[in-house]
Enzyme design. Structure first.
Site, PDB file in Angstrom:
ATOM      1  N   TRP A   1     -58.502  24.596 -27.149  1.00 45.31           N
ATOM      2  CA  TRP A   1     -59.822  24.758 -26.506  1.00 45.31           C
ATOM      3  C   TRP A   1     -59.702  24.850 -24.885  1.00 45.31           C
ATOM      4  O   TRP A   1     -60.326  25.801 -24.377  1.00 45.31           O
ATOM      5  CB  TRP A   1     -60.818  23.686 -27.087  1.00 45.31           C
ATOM      6  CG  TRP A   1     -61.121  23.587 -28.219  1.00 45.31           C
ATOM      7  CD1 TRP A   1     -60.789  23.135 -29.517  1.00 45.31           C
ATOM      8  CD2 TRP A   1     -61.934  24.660 -28.978  1.00 45.31           C
ATOM      9  NE1 TRP A   1     -61.102  23.523 -30.640  1.00 45.31           N
ATOM     10  CE2 TRP A   1     -62.001  24.587 -30.377  1.00 45.31           C
ATOM     11  CE3 TRP A   1     -62.972  25.521 -28.376  1.00 45.31           C
ATOM     12  CZ2 TRP A   1     -62.933  25.447 -31.106  1.00 45.31           C
ATOM     13  CZ3 TRP A   1     -63.592  26.520 -29.230  1.00 45.31           C
ATOM     14  CH2 TRP A   1     -63.581  26.258 -30.624  1.00 45.31           C
TER      15      TRP A   1
ATOM     16  N   ASP B   1     -65.285  19.417 -21.145  1.00 51.57           N
ATOM     17  CA  ASP B   1     -65.680  19.761 -22.300  1.00 51.57           C
ATOM     18  C   ASP B   1     -65.528  18.623 -23.138  1.00 51.57           C
ATOM     19  O   ASP B   1     -64.470  18.438 -23.767  1.00 51.57           O
ATOM     20  CB  ASP B   1     -64.801  21.199 -22.859  1.00 51.57           C
ATOM     21  CG  ASP B   1     -65.486  21.415 -24.223  1.00 51.57           C
ATOM     22  OD1 ASP B   1     -66.145  20.825 -24.738  1.00 51.57           O
ATOM     23  OD2 ASP B   1     -64.662  22.268 -24.731  1.00 51.57           O
TER      24      ASP B   1
ATOM     25  N   LYS C   1     -70.523  17.908 -33.602  1.00 55.24           N
ATOM     26  CA  LYS C   1     -69.385  16.756 -33.957  1.00 55.24           C
ATOM     27  C   LYS C   1     -70.428  15.676 -33.712  1.00 55.24           C
ATOM     28  O   LYS C   1     -70.366  14.614 -34.921  1.00 55.24           O
ATOM     29  CB  LYS C   1     -68.215  16.845 -32.984  1.00 55.24           C
ATOM     30  CG  LYS C   1     -67.184  18.140 -33.428  1.00 55.24           C
ATOM     31  CD  LYS C   1     -67.665  19.121 -32.363  1.00 55.24           C
ATOM     32  CE  LYS C   1     -66.417  20.071 -32.265  1.00 55.24           C
ATOM     33  NZ  LYS C   1     -65.771  20.768 -33.479  1.00 55.24           N
TER      34      LYS C   1
END
Lengths: 360, 360
Positions: free
Chosen positions: B102, B172, B196
């Site tokens: 990511w 993030d 999530k």
């Protein structure tokens, strides 16, 4: 549970049987043991939903094979900016036809990324008509022509797709997609926020012709590139899976109802019924030229501003909600999207007739 | 209805009582006569939900007053690009700490809008550790430092917030927001895709310090400007209202459960239980350095690749889903987000122990 007659302009009424189905499987979708929103977008189950929903939309709209169908995010407003980012450059020209507040916003968001020309506007008529086609000043160098077939706030709708020659025609159909049959082949791109006729907010459907995707530049982030999203089948990043699922249920519902020809006739009848009562009332008024009146959004005014508060209060008490006009225009507005039934319209006109009798 | 033990990496398990509440009011929310997703985002009812959900998040995370809280769209991936668009310029420098896939994507999407420097990376260690802080080569001219506190694919998590001096730190937190207590005041900006620990996909929560908003340039479309979204209280355009509503239910659930201190201890215990079984099995393995192991995502490998298919098939038959590892890494992965209960973890370790016994 009491369901109101919901005339909200968006987010707006959904078909009750879609909501009932979503409710019934909210904790266990398709015997997966999980909600659809708890599952990977790359899992077998969601991928099957994605493929089937695209096919259903292709069937409903008759989308030719050389168009891609994308399920994205950001609302139509984000795509006001993404369109020039993908299909033009800051020193190139694009033509905009402005027939209401959303067309104006489309220009404003596009301006950092293209020379946005206003090729026609009805602002001088307070957005109560469509500028006659022979008065448009289109630029043949334009990278595209953008217009808003239905203006949600002003209640103005094109009744036909305008002819613009070889320049790709791009339409923000947020508030009239799926409301009647349409010849998709006349467009370079169609896009629509889902929160009126497709489903819930947070999803944007894009239908884009293959040749336009070849224009998408490498100089923008991949997340903004329609070509990247097409290559990734809208799974370049995690999509709004629940919104996509709701859209898939709405597409199935539209097919069961008989498709867009049936829906279009129903929408015509609903709109005719309401405009007829407004025009015949001697009390309510709608300022839009009859040939440009929207089937989807019907703004109307009471004879005196001080009647607006009691109108809304009494309507609410009678189970009629979402009737307050947009703050930019004032007055009232009844939105008659696909999920609004003729029965709801009859309830509304009965209320309006009674209110006019008591206050006229 | 049978609910599975869901270890999906995202979209992921939601608290069952949140889904039950959403289900119960899906057709009639708060006595409005409509679903929450059928109502205007500018109506009184939704505006109240918006305000209350922001306050609940502020309470849970202890967000100081000089931070704005935004509820946006586009997924974290879009914000990889929006961050440099808002806080830097193409000729300026930003530092990126890359500890997994990511972080790499964040760099890639940022590159059109800033000189993205990789100030530290553990790619040479196959992302199995955090690069030691004293080996980072931060640039004091950097407009910000970006990192990914938890890497969902590689299962690597920072256990402390790194010290980066006066340069704003941007994180993030898509896969670890709300998983334990956090000192928000150490950050310039925190952002997280909701799918999530917050709710469903299609929503991004942004927590941004006021002074950073002053950097947002007028040269980008307003829809991309964090300052515009802050000024409009996340109603600059139609937000993902159903996603926002689900987040509001999750925040209430977290408060009822006792807040982030309680949740953090629970998450620590769940992770310790699973890593303990993996390490003690002599069968399963996890390659991450113990000090960098994620509480949220536990990748693990079987001793032979040919055991993966039977493992997944038998797990599925036992009601354990979402265990397939990311395609970039292979193997298995169990994600242990807030909504995954210790009971689910016990069911998983029992299955794993039995599977190892039969195939070891």
């Amino acid at each position: 549970m009491t369901r109101a007659c919901n005339f909200s302009a968006g987010p707006a009424a959904l078909p009750e049987e879609v909501l009932v189905q979503a409710q019934s499987e909210l904790l266990d979708w398709g015997h997966t043991g999980a909600s659809v929103m708890e599952l990977s977008h790359r899992g077998r189950d969601f991928m099957a939903l994605a493929a089937e929903s695209e096919q259903d939309l292709r069937d409903l709209m008759g989308i030719p094979d050389h168009y891609r169908v994308l399920f994205l995010q950001g609302g139509a407003t984000q795509h006001f900016a993404q369109i020039p980012m993908n299909f033009a450059a800051p020193d190139q020209v694009a033509d905009y036809i402005v027939t209401g507040a959303w067309g104006e916003k489309a220009v404003r968001e596009a301006m950092p990324y293209v020379q946005a020309r206003i090729a026609a506007t009805s602002v001088d008529k307070h957005f109560t008509r469509i500028p006659p086609r022979d008065a448009w000043s289109l630029d043949p160098r334009a990278r595209y022509v953008h217009y808003t077939p239905n203006e949600t706030i002003h209640g103005v709708e094109f009744q036909e797709v305008p002819e613009v020659g070889d320049v790709p025609l791009i339409a923000d159909m947020s508030s009239d997609i799926l409301s009647r049959p349409l010849d998709v082949s006349k467009f370079g791109m169609i896009y629509a926020g889902a929160q009126k006729n497709i489903g819930a907010s947070g999803l944007v459907v894009v239908i884009v012709r293959d040749d336009l995707l070849e224009r998408c530049p490498d100089s923008i982030a991949r997340i903004f590139s329609y070509a990247e999203h097409a290559a990734g089948h809208s799974l370049f990043n995690t999509p709004n899976t629940f919104g996509w699922y709701l859209a898939s249920l709405v597409f199935k519902w539209l097919k069961r109802e008989g498709g867009l020809a049936v829906i279009g006739e129903r929408n015509r009848a609903k709109a005719n019924r309401l405009y007829g009562v407004i025009d015949g009332s001697g009390f309510y008024s709608n300022p839009v030229e009859p040939s440009a009146r929207s089937w989807m959004n019907v703004p109307f005014f009471l004879p005196r501003v001080e009647l607006e508060a009691p109108f809304l209060a009494e309507a609410g008490a009678a189970g009629l909600i979402g009737l307050k006009g947009h703050r930019a225009l004032g007055g009232m507005r009844a939105s008659l999207y696909n999920a609004v039934t003729m029965e709801s319209v009859e309830t509304l006109v009965d209320f309006m007739t009674d209110f006019a009798r008591r206050h006229g």
